[in-house]
Each structure stands twice: as C-alpha cells, then as structure tokens.
Design a protein around this motif. Structure first.
Motif, short mmCIF file in Angstrom:
data_model
loop_
_atom_site.label_atom_id
_atom_site.label_comp_id
_atom_site.label_asym_id
_atom_site.label_seq_id
_atom_site.Cartn_x
_atom_site.Cartn_y
_atom_site.Cartn_z
N ILE A 1 0.84 -1.20 0.00
CA ILE A 1 0.00 0.00 0.00
C ILE A 1 0.87 1.25 0.00
O ILE A 1 0.64 2.19 -0.76
CB ILE A 1 -0.95 0.00 1.21
N LEU A 2 1.92 1.25 0.84
CA LEU A 2 2.80 2.40 0.90
C LEU A 2 3.53 2.62 -0.42
O LEU A 2 3.69 3.75 -0.88
CB LEU A 2 3.80 2.25 2.04
N LYS A 3 3.96 1.54 -1.07
CA LYS A 3 4.63 1.65 -2.36
C LYS A 3 3.70 2.22 -3.40
O LYS A 3 4.08 3.08 -4.20
CB LYS A 3 5.17 0.30 -2.82
N GLU A 4 2.45 1.77 -3.41
CA GLU A 4 1.47 2.29 -4.36
C GLU A 4 1.24 3.78 -4.15
O GLU A 4 1.21 4.56 -5.11
CB GLU A 4 0.16 1.52 -4.21
N LEU A 5 1.12 4.20 -2.89
CA LEU A 5 0.94 5.62 -2.59
C LEU A 5 2.17 6.43 -3.01
O LEU A 5 2.05 7.54 -3.51
CB LEU A 5 0.65 5.82 -1.10
N SER A 6 3.35 5.84 -2.82
CA SER A 6 4.58 6.50 -3.24
C SER A 6 4.65 6.62 -4.76
O SER A 6 5.02 7.67 -5.30
CB SER A 6 5.78 5.71 -2.72
N ASP A 7 4.29 5.55 -5.46
CA ASP A 7 4.30 5.57 -6.92
C ASP A 7 3.35 6.62 -7.48
O ASP A 7 3.60 7.18 -8.55
CB ASP A 7 3.93 4.19 -7.49
N GLU A 8 2.27 6.89 -6.76
CA GLU A 8 1.30 7.90 -7.19
C GLU A 8 1.72 9.31 -6.77
O GLU A 8 1.04 10.28 -7.09
CB GLU A 8 -0.08 7.57 -6.62
N GLY A 9 2.83 9.41 -6.04
CA GLY A 9 3.33 10.72 -5.62
C GLY A 9 2.63 11.29 -4.40
O GLY A 9 2.77 12.48 -4.11
N LEU A 10 1.88 10.46 -3.66
CA LEU A 10 1.13 10.95 -2.51
C LEU A 10 1.95 10.94 -1.23
O LEU A 10 1.67 11.73 -0.31
CB LEU A 10 -0.14 10.12 -2.33
N ILE A 11 2.93 10.04 -1.15
CA ILE A 11 3.83 10.01 -0.01
C ILE A 11 5.26 9.84 -0.51
O ILE A 11 5.48 9.42 -1.65
CB ILE A 11 3.50 8.88 1.01
N LYS A 12 6.19 10.15 0.35
CA LYS A 12 7.61 9.92 0.07
C LYS A 12 8.09 8.92 1.11
O LYS A 12 7.89 9.12 2.31
CB LYS A 12 8.40 11.22 0.18
N ILE A 13 8.71 7.84 0.64
CA ILE A 13 9.25 6.83 1.54
C ILE A 13 10.76 7.06 1.61
O ILE A 13 11.46 6.91 0.61
CB ILE A 13 8.95 5.40 1.06
N ASN A 14 11.23 7.47 2.77
CA ASN A 14 12.66 7.72 2.96
C ASN A 14 13.36 6.40 3.25
O ASN A 14 12.79 5.47 3.79
CB ASN A 14 12.87 8.70 4.12
N ARG A 15 14.62 6.34 2.93
CA ARG A 15 15.41 5.13 3.13
C ARG A 15 16.06 5.14 4.51
O ARG A 15 16.25 6.17 5.12
CB ARG A 15 16.48 5.03 2.06
N THR A 16 16.39 3.95 4.94
CA THR A 16 17.13 3.70 6.18
C THR A 16 16.63 4.51 7.37
O THR A 16 17.23 5.51 7.76
CB THR A 16 18.64 3.92 6.00
N ARG A 17 15.56 4.09 7.89
CA ARG A 17 14.97 4.64 9.11
C ARG A 17 14.46 6.07 8.96
O ARG A 17 14.29 6.79 9.94
CB ARG A 17 15.95 4.54 10.27
N GLY A 18 14.17 6.47 7.73
CA GLY A 18 13.66 7.81 7.49
C GLY A 18 12.15 7.90 7.58
O GLY A 18 11.60 8.98 7.69
N GLY A 19 11.46 6.77 7.51
CA GLY A 19 10.01 6.77 7.60
C GLY A 19 9.33 7.31 6.36
O GLY A 19 9.94 7.46 5.30
N CYS A 20 8.07 7.63 6.50
CA CYS A 20 7.23 8.12 5.40
C CYS A 20 6.82 9.56 5.67
O CYS A 20 6.61 9.94 6.81
CB CYS A 20 5.97 7.27 5.27
N GLU A 21 6.69 10.30 4.59
CA GLU A 21 6.21 11.67 4.69
C GLU A 21 5.13 11.87 3.64
O GLU A 21 5.25 11.36 2.53
CB GLU A 21 7.33 12.66 4.41
N ILE A 22 4.11 12.62 3.99
CA ILE A 22 3.07 12.92 3.01
C ILE A 22 3.54 14.10 2.15
O ILE A 22 4.19 15.01 2.66
CB ILE A 22 1.72 13.20 3.71
N THR A 23 3.27 14.04 0.87
CA THR A 23 3.67 15.12 -0.04
C THR A 23 2.57 16.18 -0.11
O THR A 23 1.47 15.98 0.39
CB THR A 23 3.93 14.58 -1.46
N GLU A 24 2.88 17.28 -0.75
CA GLU A 24 1.87 18.32 -0.95
C GLU A 24 0.70 17.78 -1.74
O GLU A 24 -0.46 18.05 -1.44
CB GLU A 24 2.46 19.55 -1.63
#
Length: 70
Positions: free
Chosen positions: A41-64
C-alpha cells in the motif's frame, strides 16, 4: 481494505513514521495488516506521488499532492 484517510492522517500527523509504527497505530484503530500488505500500500501511494518513503529509518512523509488528494 484500510481506509486511506486513516493512513494519510497518521503519516501527516507524525512525519517520518516508519512501517512498524504505522502498523501498530492502524492495529489500534482496528485495521490489522500484514507487513507485506502495508508495504504494498505504501509503495502504491509512493508511486502515485502521494507520499515519500525515505530510506534507512527515514520513515514516510506525506507530499503536498498527498495533502490535497487524501
């Protein structure tokens, strides 16, 4: 299926929230997901540009875009 507004509100409220924290928070709300399903689900949201998944313990952030759409 989990309600996307729940997921987006979690990520927006706690930027850089990781998968395990998201999974625990969703479980408290009655949405118990497997790690793999949440990752998908998170990957799909990232692919759509809705969230950014940071690497190595960065977590997720919602985009504008995510803030406006979700």
């Amino acid at each position: 299926m989990i309600a996307l507004p729940h997921l987006s509100s979690l990520i927006a409220a706690s930027p850089r929230m990781g998968r395990s924290s998201i999974k625990e928070a969703l479980a408290r709300r009655g949405n118990d997901l497997s790690e793999g399903k949440l990752r998908s689900i998170l990957k799909e949201l990232s692919d759509e540009g809705l969230i950014k998944i940071n690497r190595t313990r960065g977590g997720c952030e919602i985009t504008e875009l995510g803030m406006t759409v979700l």
